[in-house]
Structure formats: C-alpha cells, structure tokens
Design a protein around this motif. Sequence first.
Motif, PDB file in Angstrom:
ATOM      1  N   ARG A 298      23.088  42.705 -22.658  1.00 17.32           N
ATOM      2  CA  ARG A 298      24.022  43.642 -23.455  1.00 17.32           C
ATOM      3  C   ARG A 298      24.498  44.680 -22.619  1.00 17.32           C
ATOM      4  O   ARG A 298      25.488  45.123 -22.813  1.00 17.32           O
ATOM      5  CB  ARG A 298      23.327  44.288 -24.848  1.00 17.32           C
ATOM      6  CG  ARG A 298      22.807  43.137 -25.734  1.00 17.32           C
ATOM      7  CD  ARG A 298      21.555  43.437 -26.586  1.00 17.32           C
ATOM      8  NE  ARG A 298      21.009  42.392 -27.281  1.00 17.32           N
ATOM      9  CZ  ARG A 298      21.531  41.902 -28.365  1.00 17.32           C
ATOM     10  NH1 ARG A 298      22.463  42.220 -28.929  1.00 17.32           N
ATOM     11  NH2 ARG A 298      20.882  40.733 -28.716  1.00 17.32           N
ATOM     12  N   ARG A 299      23.604  45.165 -21.569  1.00 13.56           N
ATOM     13  CA  ARG A 299      23.930  46.212 -20.683  1.00 13.56           C
ATOM     14  C   ARG A 299      25.070  45.546 -19.811  1.00 13.56           C
ATOM     15  O   ARG A 299      26.026  46.408 -19.444  1.00 13.56           O
ATOM     16  CB  ARG A 299      22.586  46.612 -19.980  1.00 13.56           C
ATOM     17  CG  ARG A 299      23.098  47.348 -18.950  1.00 13.56           C
ATOM     18  CD  ARG A 299      23.751  48.737 -18.997  1.00 13.56           C
ATOM     19  NE  ARG A 299      23.198  49.479 -20.094  1.00 13.56           N
ATOM     20  CZ  ARG A 299      23.822  50.368 -20.975  1.00 13.56           C
ATOM     21  NH1 ARG A 299      25.110  50.770 -20.868  1.00 13.56           N
ATOM     22  NH2 ARG A 299      23.133  51.018 -21.964  1.00 13.56           N
ATOM     23  N   VAL A 302      28.281  45.538 -21.930  1.00 11.59           N
ATOM     24  CA  VAL A 302      28.808  46.952 -22.134  1.00 11.59           C
ATOM     25  C   VAL A 302      29.422  47.485 -20.702  1.00 11.59           C
ATOM     26  O   VAL A 302      30.460  48.141 -20.786  1.00 11.59           O
ATOM     27  CB  VAL A 302      27.804  47.768 -22.512  1.00 11.59           C
ATOM     28  CG1 VAL A 302      28.178  49.474 -22.384  1.00 11.59           C
ATOM     29  CG2 VAL A 302      27.575  47.559 -23.962  1.00 11.59           C
ATOM     30  N   ASP A 303      28.730  47.359 -19.509  1.00  5.03           N
ATOM     31  CA  ASP A 303      29.123  47.813 -18.310  1.00  5.03           C
ATOM     32  C   ASP A 303      30.273  47.354 -17.639  1.00  5.03           C
ATOM     33  O   ASP A 303      31.181  47.887 -16.808  1.00  5.03           O
ATOM     34  CB  ASP A 303      28.011  47.667 -17.350  1.00  5.03           C
ATOM     35  CG  ASP A 303      26.962  48.693 -17.548  1.00  5.03           C
ATOM     36  OD1 ASP A 303      26.916  49.744 -18.353  1.00  5.03           O
ATOM     37  OD2 ASP A 303      25.692  48.648 -16.943  1.00  5.03           O
ATOM     38  N   GLY A 310      30.828  53.070 -24.021  1.00  2.00           N
ATOM     39  CA  GLY A 310      30.287  52.487 -24.984  1.00  2.00           C
ATOM     40  C   GLY A 310      28.775  52.277 -24.844  1.00  2.00           C
ATOM     41  O   GLY A 310      28.184  53.044 -24.046  1.00  2.00           O
ATOM     42  N   GLN A 311      28.282  51.793 -25.796  1.00  2.00           N
ATOM     43  CA  GLN A 311      26.572  51.961 -25.871  1.00  2.00           C
ATOM     44  C   GLN A 311      26.227  50.571 -26.581  1.00  2.00           C
ATOM     45  O   GLN A 311      26.910  49.598 -27.307  1.00  2.00           O
ATOM     46  CB  GLN A 311      26.126  52.663 -26.631  1.00  2.00           C
ATOM     47  CG  GLN A 311      26.674  52.905 -28.297  1.00  2.00           C
ATOM     48  CD  GLN A 311      26.349  54.053 -28.896  1.00  2.00           C
ATOM     49  OE1 GLN A 311      25.280  54.370 -29.109  1.00  2.00           O
ATOM     50  NE2 GLN A 311      27.429  54.936 -29.393  1.00  2.00           N
ATOM     51  N   ILE A 312      24.998  49.997 -26.061  1.00  2.00           N
ATOM     52  CA  ILE A 312      24.480  48.568 -26.588  1.00  2.00           C
ATOM     53  C   ILE A 312      24.219  48.466 -27.833  1.00  2.00           C
ATOM     54  O   ILE A 312      23.810  49.586 -28.574  1.00  2.00           O
ATOM     55  CB  ILE A 312      23.372  48.150 -25.587  1.00  2.00           C
ATOM     56  CG1 ILE A 312      22.180  49.035 -25.818  1.00  2.00           C
ATOM     57  CG2 ILE A 312      23.659  48.086 -24.145  1.00  2.00           C
ATOM     58  CD1 ILE A 312      20.770  48.690 -25.505  1.00  2.00           C
ATOM     59  N   GLY A 472      27.616  45.355 -28.424  1.00  3.45           N
ATOM     60  CA  GLY A 472      28.214  46.706 -28.290  1.00  3.45           C
ATOM     61  C   GLY A 472      28.810  47.454 -29.077  1.00  3.45           C
ATOM     62  O   GLY A 472      29.595  46.986 -29.800  1.00  3.45           O
ATOM     63  N   ALA A 474      32.030  50.406 -28.653  1.00  4.04           N
ATOM     64  CA  ALA A 474      32.852  50.842 -27.852  1.00  4.04           C
ATOM     65  C   ALA A 474      33.566  52.122 -28.504  1.00  4.04           C
ATOM     66  O   ALA A 474      33.755  52.308 -29.739  1.00  4.04           O
ATOM     67  CB  ALA A 474      33.945  49.906 -27.524  1.00  4.04           C
TER      68      ALA A 474
END
Length: 506
Positions: A298-299, A302-303, A310-312, A472, A474
């Motif tokens: 997930r990271r 998102v990255d 955003g966040q996971i 994620g 966003a």
Amino acid sequence: MRDHLSRRGFLGLTAGAALLAGCGTGASSSSSSSGGGRLRAVFAGGGATEVLDPHLANLFNEAARAKALYDKLADLGPDVSPQPRLAQSWEPNADFSLWRVTLREATFHDGRPVRAQDVLASYARITDPGKTFRAKSSLALIDLPNSRAVGDRAVEFRLRRPFAEFPNVLAAFGAYIVPEGTTDFSRPVGSGPFSFVSWKPGRSVLLKRYPGYWEGAPLIEELEFLIANEESARVNALLGGQVEYAHDLTPSSARRHEGRVAIVRAPGSSMNAFAMKVDRAPFDDPDLREALFLLTDRRQLVDTVMPGAGQIGNDLFGKGYLHYAESIPQRAYDLDRARALIKKAGADGLPIELTTSTAAAGFVEAATVFADQLRAAGLKATIVNGSKDTYWSDILTKGSLVSFRSGAMPIETHIAQRLLSTSTTNATKWARPEFDALYDKAVSAPSAADREAAYLSMQRMLHAEGGLLVWGFADWIVATSPHVTGVRPAPANTLDWARFDKVRLA
C-alpha cells in the motif's frame, strides 16, 4: 457570440477530449464589480451515455450538474453527516419507524412552490420496481403507500422498519426532488441555484443564475459544464484560459502547476481500491482474496500514485467517518504468506486480468504498480484498458478485478448501495444474508451501542473476506483560475464539493 476557444488552444487538448470548441459562447467569463460572469468548469464525462435526469446521475460531472439544477432534502456536510437542505427539520417517533420532515419555503425554476407532493412523487419515481435509479436501494426502506403529505410543507415518512439513520437516506446520492409528474428531462426544471439554458450531449451544459433560489442567488451569472476525459486536457484548458475550474487533478499535476493556478485540496477524500468480484473465478476463492490483501504494498501505491497527497487504507471504506472500525489492526504487507495462500488456492502462475481505465485520474498508474505486485507474488497479471466513457457501468457486470474508487458518503450509505444483496451498484458482487442481517440491526437497534457493534461486525467480515481491496485515501484535488474565489476544499459527493453558487469571479 464571443470567447470561442482559439484553434490553437483547441488543438492543444488531447485528441480524445470532447471539450466543446465553442465553450465560451454567449456571455463573457469575466465578471463585473456587482458580481456575475460565466464560470466554465471542465470534468471527465461519459460521452453519449450522459444524462440530465438527476435520478440517473452516476458520473461526477452528472452529479455536479444535478446539484446545480436540483436540491435534495438533505446533503452531506464536511464531516459527512446529513445537513438540512430542502428539509427545514426532521423528527422521528420513539422507535424510529416514522419521521416527520418539514420543508422550507422554496420554488422550482418555473415559479411553482416545492411541495410535499413533489417529494413523494420524486421518491416514488426513484423506487419504481421497473427502474434502476441510483438511490433506489437507499429509499427502499420507505413505505411510500403509507407515507403522506401533511399539507404542502410537511411529509410523514412511514418506514418499513425502524431506521435510526434516516437523514442519511434524505441525503442519498441521486435523491433529488423534481416537480410532480416530471418525465421529460431534456429541459430540466429543478429548485437548485441554477436553471437550464442549453445542452449539447457529451459536450456541454449551460446554466444561468436562478434569482429565486431559497438560499440566495448565485454570485455568478452563468455556469457552463464542459467535458475533457483526459486529465491533461483539463489542465491545459485551465492553463490556456478556456476554463476557470478543472475537476480531479493528480497530485503530480497539482505540484507541477501550483503557482500558475490555484490548487484546492480536500485531504483523504477519495477512497482508492481494487474490486474483486467474489461471485466468480478466480476470486470466489477466499484464500486468493486474502492473498491479494497481503501482497499489496500500500505504501508503494500511495507514494507512486498520490505522493504527498494520500494515506494508506485498510480494506475498509470511510476512514475517519462515523462508525469506521478504527480498532481493526492495519493489514501488513506479507509477501511470503500471500505466496503460500496462492499455492493453497492452486493459483500459482494463474493469469489475472486487471481492468482499468483513464476514466479516473491515477487509475492506470495504480494498475501498473499493482500488476507488478501481483507478478512478484507468482500471478501472471495483464492490464486491460476499459472504455473511459462506459467504464463505471461496465465494471458492475464485467471483469473479475477492476480499478475502483469512491467519493465521500456515510458508511451506512456505502453499505446500502454497494454491499447488500439488493444493492444496485455492487461492484464486488458481495451478497451474504448474515451481512444483510447485521446491516438491518445496525440501522434499527434502539441502543446506539448495539448499532455500533453491528457496524464493527460488518467491517470485520469485510476486512477478512470481502472483495474490496482499499489501498489508499487520496486528497481530492481541483484547480481554478487565480481569479476564482469561494471554491471550498470539500470531499467529493458532499454539499460543498463542486458547489458553484458560492463561487465568485474576480
């Protein structure tokens, strides 16, 4: 007619964009000292499938047009809780089986008052057994034959079962009020802040200020909706001065153009996911579904797709909303366990088709990253590009693994519309009687503690066995001309998202 797009400006847009070359026909987009002018807003669209019928609205551009033309009894505030709109107030009886809704004084664009009879007729149309309107599943709990108008400005809604979160129903996506007897939406008449002028299907809709709007006349004179499915086309149109508002930007575009345009962010507003259909191979196997949950980095997603914006996610909708199961531990990346589950399912080397589209910003990028993650776990992933014009309807029935996302709505509404056996927009085909029973308990139990426990049980079931891989959340990003003020940082599908009656052109 003035302010046509220049030939050079039009050719600068991507070939697939349907942005109307004559977008500025009529009034100028500039404003006067007393307020006014034309705001031109560009969205992705649905081509020939687009509608002006607010009960059929599904795409973001259709929803934005519907809220400009119509009102609901309630809408969702910044915290995704229902706020009164055409409803002035609501009051339940002791067991939540009867709700009295009082209407505020408002008029339709043709001067007729908004009456209780219009509300009942609108809801009857949405719940027609022969139709598949978006809000149908949410409104299904209303016992309309035994509901009644109390004069012109109050409605008593009799419910089929006690329902403690009935205001969510009043705010349901697509639950707009239309004049009684309306069947033709080619020249729509609503009670919203703007009234209809013209429509060129798949290209543009032009609206004008409605002076009699109950909350006060809009600050702009005209509002024009334009279509460009490619994000680059929307950005280019904004940079080139052909529009003043561009919907749905990627984080990379926002960073690249900040300073040249005004960027408006609503943090954590958009759920990003992949939807597995649990009613068909290969994702009817719970071991394979669990493997996908575990192999997802997930990271990295998102990255890559929403860097700094955003966040996971944890395979559940509505992070931070009322009823969200914060107590469920964040699922960790475990490639070894995923590979073991794939072998247990007999799926090692299995071909997996991942359907995505340019219908939403970031979809293709996320699918590319996720396909590599699938391959790293021993699956043979291929990407299939769906039609950007019909993607959202196609994925309800086609494919087994698809790119998916959602704007904001109450968790109760998300479940009602997407996860019950009767839901009309169930992209995962999740259908469990025991889940449906938990939902019934969650929305009807007299005790708030019992309702909360039922929501937690549903989310535990979805987290363990469901088909929605939420990787994620966003920021929702829109961009405007520096001359535009009043655009609010609101999550998609809430009251202040794409709300143009409070916007001003400098």
